[in-house]
Design a protein around this motif. Structure first.
Motif, PDB file in Angstrom:
ATOM      1  N   ASN A  14      22.864  15.310  -5.980  1.00 56.44           N
ATOM      2  CA  ASN A  14      23.535  15.143  -7.268  1.00 56.44           C
ATOM      3  C   ASN A  14      22.644  15.746  -8.359  1.00 56.44           C
ATOM      4  OD1 ASN A  14      21.719  13.119  -8.343  1.00 56.44           O
ATOM      5  ND2 ASN A  14      22.791  11.580  -7.137  1.00 56.44           N
ATOM      6  N   LEU A  15      23.164  15.785  -9.578  1.00 57.77           N
ATOM      7  CA  LEU A  15      22.427  16.473 -10.640  1.00 57.77           C
ATOM      8  C   LEU A  15      21.099  15.790 -10.940  1.00 57.77           C
ATOM      9  CD1 LEU A  15      22.353  18.857 -12.491  1.00 57.77           C
ATOM     10  CD2 LEU A  15      23.770  17.622 -14.121  1.00 57.77           C
ATOM     11  N   LEU A  66      26.006  11.745 -14.201  1.00 58.98           N
ATOM     12  CA  LEU A  66      25.428  12.921 -13.536  1.00 58.98           C
ATOM     13  C   LEU A  66      25.254  12.713 -12.035  1.00 58.98           C
ATOM     14  CD1 LEU A  66      22.772  14.044 -16.166  1.00 58.98           C
ATOM     15  CD2 LEU A  66      25.188  14.673 -15.994  1.00 58.98           C
ATOM     16  N   ALA A 101      22.893  22.332 -18.162  1.00 55.94           N
ATOM     17  CA  ALA A 101      23.833  21.402 -17.530  1.00 55.94           C
ATOM     18  C   ALA A 101      23.397  19.960 -17.781  1.00 55.94           C
ATOM     19  CB  ALA A 101      23.926  21.681 -16.033  1.00 55.94           C
ATOM     20  N   ILE A 139      28.010  14.457 -10.094  1.00 50.55           N
ATOM     21  CA  ILE A 139      28.049  15.924 -10.033  1.00 50.55           C
ATOM     22  C   ILE A 139      27.129  16.357  -8.909  1.00 50.55           C
ATOM     23  CG2 ILE A 139      27.583  18.069 -11.276  1.00 50.55           C
ATOM     24  CD1 ILE A 139      28.002  16.408 -13.880  1.00 50.55           C
ATOM     25  N   THR A 140      27.664  17.060  -7.918  1.00 54.67           N
ATOM     26  CA  THR A 140      26.867  17.453  -6.753  1.00 54.67           C
ATOM     27  C   THR A 140      26.949  18.948  -6.502  1.00 54.67           C
ATOM     28  OG1 THR A 140      28.701  17.028  -5.241  1.00 54.67           O
ATOM     29  CG2 THR A 140      27.167  15.202  -5.646  1.00 54.67           C
ATOM     30  N   TYR A 141      25.913  19.439  -5.825  1.00 46.41           N
ATOM     31  CA  TYR A 141      25.858  20.838  -5.406  1.00 46.41           C
ATOM     32  C   TYR A 141      24.939  20.887  -4.193  1.00 46.41           C
ATOM     33  CZ  TYR A 141      25.776  25.901  -5.691  1.00 46.41           C
ATOM     34  OH  TYR A 141      25.921  27.238  -5.410  1.00 46.41           O
ATOM     35  N   GLY A 180      25.499  17.284 -20.006  1.00 49.15           N
ATOM     36  CA  GLY A 180      25.954  16.108 -19.285  1.00 49.15           C
ATOM     37  C   GLY A 180      25.474  14.799 -19.866  1.00 49.15           C
TER      38      GLY A 180
END
Length: 70
Positions: free
Chosen positions: A35-36, A21, A12, A24-26, A16
């Motif tokens: 975030n990434l 980046l 990823a 982009i969060t999880y 990316g």
């Protein structure tokens, strides 16, 4: 599973390259939304911590006399 999740994270990050980046969060179960960039930093530090733990355990095992009676 650890090897697979690490590979997925690195893939990823590579895919990316040039993308925002930070957008982009999880969620992390303890730390909440990351975030990434934060995930990459977290995983690196987490693996380094475990590597250090394994080295200390190995050193202790080398220092201890054999328990087998030899």
């Amino acid at each position: 599973a650890l090897e697979s999740s690490r590979r997925d994270l690195l893939d990823a990050a590579r895919q990316g390259n040039g993308l925002p980046l930070g957008a982009i969060t999880y969620p992390h179960p303890f730390f909440g939304m990351l975030n990434l960039y934060q995930w990459i930093l977290f995983v690196g530090q987490h693996e380094a911590r475990h590597t250090d733990q394994l080295r200390r355990i190995a050193a202790r095992l080398v220092e201890q006399p054999s328990q087998s009676g030899e």
